[in-house]
Scaffold this active site. Sequence first.
Site, PDB file in Angstrom:
ATOM      1  N   LYS A   5       0.699  -1.263  -0.197  1.00 15.86           N
ATOM      2  CA  LYS A   5      -0.138  -0.141  -0.029  1.00 15.86           C
ATOM      3  C   LYS A   5       0.833   1.123  -0.094  1.00 15.86           C
ATOM      4  CE  LYS A   5      -2.041   1.662   4.120  1.00 15.86           C
ATOM      5  NZ  LYS A   5      -1.476   3.244   4.152  1.00 15.86           N
ATOM      6  N   ASN A   6       1.952   1.375   0.768  1.00 17.95           N
ATOM      7  CA  ASN A   6       2.737   2.528   1.101  1.00 17.95           C
ATOM      8  C   ASN A   6       3.490   2.739   0.027  1.00 17.95           C
ATOM      9  OD1 ASN A   6       1.258   3.026   3.427  1.00 17.95           O
ATOM     10  ND2 ASN A   6       2.826   2.437   4.657  1.00 17.95           N
ATOM     11  N   ARG A  60      -4.647  10.424   4.310  1.00 18.71           N
ATOM     12  CA  ARG A  60      -3.497  11.364   4.423  1.00 18.71           C
ATOM     13  C   ARG A  60      -2.914  11.333   3.271  1.00 18.71           C
ATOM     14  NH1 ARG A  60      -0.646  14.373   8.175  1.00 18.71           N
ATOM     15  NH2 ARG A  60       2.001  14.042   7.886  1.00 18.71           N
ATOM     16  N   CYS A  70      -5.734   7.934   9.021  1.00 16.71           N
ATOM     17  CA  CYS A  70      -5.837   6.917  10.331  1.00 16.71           C
ATOM     18  C   CYS A  70      -5.859   8.157  11.499  1.00 16.71           C
ATOM     19  CB  CYS A  70      -5.221   5.755  10.493  1.00 16.71           C
ATOM     20  SG  CYS A  70      -5.529   4.311   9.851  1.00 16.71           S
ATOM     21  N   ARG A  89      -0.555  14.344  13.412  1.00 14.89           N
ATOM     22  CA  ARG A  89      -0.076  14.223  11.891  1.00 14.89           C
ATOM     23  C   ARG A  89      -0.173  15.655  11.388  1.00 14.89           C
ATOM     24  NH1 ARG A  89      -1.980   9.065   8.930  1.00 14.89           N
ATOM     25  NH2 ARG A  89      -0.280   7.836   9.481  1.00 14.89           N
ATOM     26  N   PRO A  90       0.566  16.883  11.795  1.00  9.96           N
ATOM     27  CA  PRO A  90       0.938  18.007  11.123  1.00  9.96           C
ATOM     28  C   PRO A  90       1.410  17.761   9.575  1.00  9.96           C
ATOM     29  CG  PRO A  90       2.268  18.039  12.884  1.00  9.96           C
ATOM     30  CD  PRO A  90       1.519  16.493  12.851  1.00  9.96           C
ATOM     31  N   ILE A  91       1.351  18.944   9.038  1.00 11.82           N
ATOM     32  CA  ILE A  91       2.037  18.860   7.898  1.00 11.82           C
ATOM     33  C   ILE A  91       2.912  19.991   7.411  1.00 11.82           C
ATOM     34  CG2 ILE A  91       0.122  17.718   6.661  1.00 11.82           C
ATOM     35  CD1 ILE A  91      -0.604  20.194   5.234  1.00 11.82           C
ATOM     36  N   ASP A  92       3.509  20.386   8.470  1.00 13.25           N
ATOM     37  CA  ASP A  92       4.438  21.555   8.535  1.00 13.25           C
ATOM     38  C   ASP A  92       5.630  21.316   7.792  1.00 13.25           C
ATOM     39  OD1 ASP A  92       4.733  19.871  10.623  1.00 13.25           O
ATOM     40  OD2 ASP A  92       6.185  21.123  11.642  1.00 13.25           O
ATOM     41  N   LEU A  93       6.020  20.282   7.829  1.00 10.26           N
ATOM     42  CA  LEU A  93       7.487  19.889   7.016  1.00 10.26           C
ATOM     43  C   LEU A  93       7.098  19.941   5.538  1.00 10.26           C
ATOM     44  CD1 LEU A  93       8.409  18.962   9.767  1.00 10.26           C
ATOM     45  CD2 LEU A  93       9.293  16.708   8.925  1.00 10.26           C
ATOM     46  N   ASP A 106       3.750   0.724  12.290  1.00  7.83           N
ATOM     47  CA  ASP A 106       2.567  -0.187  11.779  1.00  7.83           C
ATOM     48  C   ASP A 106       2.612  -1.488  12.360  1.00  7.83           C
ATOM     49  OD1 ASP A 106       1.271   1.729   8.976  1.00  7.83           O
ATOM     50  OD2 ASP A 106       3.647   1.902   9.862  1.00  7.83           O
ATOM     51  N   ARG A 163      -8.902  -0.493   4.173  1.00  7.60           N
ATOM     52  CA  ARG A 163      -8.025   0.443   3.671  1.00  7.60           C
ATOM     53  C   ARG A 163      -6.668   0.017   3.171  1.00  7.60           C
ATOM     54  NH1 ARG A 163      -6.549   5.037   7.210  1.00  7.60           N
ATOM     55  NH2 ARG A 163      -5.409   5.489   5.460  1.00  7.60           N
TER      56      ARG A 163
HETATM   57  C1  UD1 Z   1       3.768   6.973   6.708  1.00 13.58           C
HETATM   58  C2  UD1 Z   1       2.922   5.836   6.327  1.00 13.58           C
HETATM   59  C3  UD1 Z   1       2.421   4.995   7.437  1.00 13.58           C
HETATM   60  C4  UD1 Z   1       3.478   4.810   8.700  1.00 13.58           C
HETATM   61  C5  UD1 Z   1       4.387   6.067   8.935  1.00 13.58           C
HETATM   62  C6  UD1 Z   1       5.550   6.005   9.613  1.00 13.58           C
HETATM   63  C7  UD1 Z   1       2.153   5.926   4.160  1.00 13.58           C
HETATM   64  C8  UD1 Z   1       0.576   6.056   3.245  1.00 13.58           C
HETATM   65  N1  UD1 Z   1       1.740   5.968   5.689  1.00 13.58           N
HETATM   66  O1  UD1 Z   1       2.889   7.844   7.267  1.00 13.58           O
HETATM   67  O2  UD1 Z   1       1.717   3.768   7.334  1.00 13.58           O
HETATM   68  O3  UD1 Z   1       2.966   4.559  10.076  1.00 13.58           O
HETATM   69  O4  UD1 Z   1       4.928   6.692   7.424  1.00 13.58           O
HETATM   70  O5  UD1 Z   1       6.327   4.994   8.952  1.00 13.58           O
HETATM   71  O6  UD1 Z   1       3.184   5.562   3.626  1.00 13.58           O
HETATM   72  N2  UD1 Z   1       4.856  14.840  11.080  1.00 13.58           N
HETATM   73  C9  UD1 Z   1       5.228  16.260  11.463  1.00 13.58           C
HETATM   74  N3  UD1 Z   1       5.003  17.057  10.451  1.00 13.58           N
HETATM   75  C10 UD1 Z   1       4.976  16.776   9.313  1.00 13.58           C
HETATM   76  C11 UD1 Z   1       5.000  15.461   8.904  1.00 13.58           C
HETATM   77  C12 UD1 Z   1       5.066  14.342   9.893  1.00 13.58           C
HETATM   78  O7  UD1 Z   1       5.064  16.513  12.682  1.00 13.58           O
HETATM   79  O8  UD1 Z   1       4.868  17.831   8.221  1.00 13.58           O
HETATM   80  C13 UD1 Z   1       5.123  13.793  12.179  1.00 13.58           C
HETATM   81  C14 UD1 Z   1       3.799  12.939  12.317  1.00 13.58           C
HETATM   82  O9  UD1 Z   1       2.615  13.590  12.835  1.00 13.58           O
HETATM   83  C15 UD1 Z   1       4.270  11.595  12.779  1.00 13.58           C
HETATM   84  C16 UD1 Z   1       5.869  11.512  12.397  1.00 13.58           C
HETATM   85  O10 UD1 Z   1       6.058  12.914  11.870  1.00 13.58           O
HETATM   86  O11 UD1 Z   1       4.270  11.978  14.206  1.00 13.58           O
HETATM   87  C17 UD1 Z   1       6.149  10.725  11.195  1.00 13.58           C
HETATM   88  O12 UD1 Z   1       5.071  10.872  10.133  1.00 13.58           O
HETATM   89  P1  UD1 Z   1       5.335  10.382   8.787  1.00 13.58           P
HETATM   90  O13 UD1 Z   1       6.709   9.727   8.532  1.00 13.58           O
HETATM   91  O14 UD1 Z   1       5.345  11.562   8.039  1.00 13.58           O
HETATM   92  O15 UD1 Z   1       4.169   9.616   8.358  1.00 13.58           O
HETATM   93  P2  UD1 Z   1       3.311   9.412   7.262  1.00 13.58           P
HETATM   94  O16 UD1 Z   1       3.740   9.917   5.999  1.00 13.58           O
HETATM   95  O17 UD1 Z   1       2.110  10.362   7.513  1.00 13.58           O
END
Ligand code: UD1
Length: 415
Positions: free
Chosen positions: A22-23, A92, A116, A121-125, A305, A396
């Site tokens: 999936k990922n 997401r 989920c 899970r912010p998107i600031d980065l 996961d 999912r």
């Molecule tokens: C992806 C995977 C998910 C997996 C996760 C960690 C997919 C579709 N999903 O999720 O299955 O559990 O990687 O291996 O591939 N964060 C921030 N700011 C940001 C981005 C992330 O604070 O801009 C934080 C998140 O809240 C979290 C951490 O960074 O605490 C890791 O998140 P991230 O690695 O981005 O996970 P996803 O890409 O959402």
Amino acid sequence: MDAIRIYGGKSLDGQTVVQGSKNASLPILAATLLIEGTCEIENCPDISDVRHMQKLLESLGCRLEREGTLVRVNTLGFSAHDMPSDSVGVMRSSLILAGALLAKTGQICMEYPGGCVIGARPIDLHLKSLRLMGASIEESESGFCAEAARLRGAVLHLPFVSVGATENLILAAVLADGETVIEPAAREPEIGALCEFLRLAGARIKGAGTGRLVIQGVEKLSPVRYRVPADRIVAGTYLCACMCAGGRIFLKDAPVSHMESVLACAESMGASIVCEADGLLVAGRAHESVCDVVRTACYPGFPTDMQSPFMVAMALSGRAGRIEENVFENRFRVVSELCRMGADITVRGNVAYVGGGPLHGAIVQAQELRGGAALVIAALAADGTSIVTNRHYIDRGYEDIVSSLRALGADLELA
Ligand code: UD1
């Protein structure tokens, strides 16, 4: 019909083919947007997250067709218009279209993505890095709009590793003007798959699988055919099912080279693991917990996961242990449901203290994808019948968990 009824207490015996990842599929489907013509994605799992991504691409004018596990994406009809917010809202990884769309059209508006419920899970980065690549971004309460005539390469130092941000920035960078450096980059195998797909299409990416990616923007990418690797999390889930219910199973195509931390933990909990050329042979039940602490981390560490399924194995192993969640702050939603099945688990901060003991059947509610799968596994090992509701969360990420587990000898049905 959004539930699964499980008759527990039966040990497993059988084999199943592990579905495509999936990922890996999601960012690769997003990447097709950057390629004019028809890409063929083999081994693409037919799960609801992938269907959502297909719907998003269709809403942008792409033509998609599925033939078994092969998905063809023809992007020639692409035209930039708004994506259906119901799809962006539920998943997401729809965020991953931001980098690709911005690179392709120079302008994008998107609602904040869902997925989920496992943390803030912010998107600031994502947004900060796209700004460094020349995008001007305006945020509102419900979403953001970004604009950039052409993105330009930049040195992107991220404060910590993010899988999604790494993928988004790769997609933004492959057609950008000049060189982009992403550091620290996520090293997950799914990033490797995305880079391999893009490289086949003509992208110039160095460092895949390391913590530093260097991407040289190119003018154009060309259509390719690519086979998605098998899903290491799905393989790990079924491995865990065997550790909980006991028995002997073969997981065909399991990507064993990407499962090192999980296999090590399973072995130390008493499972017998044999890596064969075409898959993974698992036998035995979790019975002794040498692995009495599981700490989640970025790859190659123990995957977040896999934490919920292993929590079940730990609970059944008969010895107390603890799980430290270091990636997401809210990934213990399964605990209250497991306790309804007789588990003795207490959460303090990011640590779950897991006591040992048998489980009994109950009606429990899936609240997110992997936690939902963990409840199904717990029910296989439990005494009596269980019903896991909210099956849509499990759908999912698992192509047909009921059929797969039946092929492994479990007794369960849709309810
Ligand atoms: C992806 C995977 C998910 C997996 C996760 C960690 C997919 C579709 N999903 O999720 O299955 O559990 O990687 O291996 O591939 N964060 C921030 N700011 C940001 C981005 C992330 O604070 O801009 C934080 C998140 O809240 C979290 C951490 O960074 O605490 C890791 O998140 P991230 O690695 O981005 O996970 P996803 O890409 O959402």
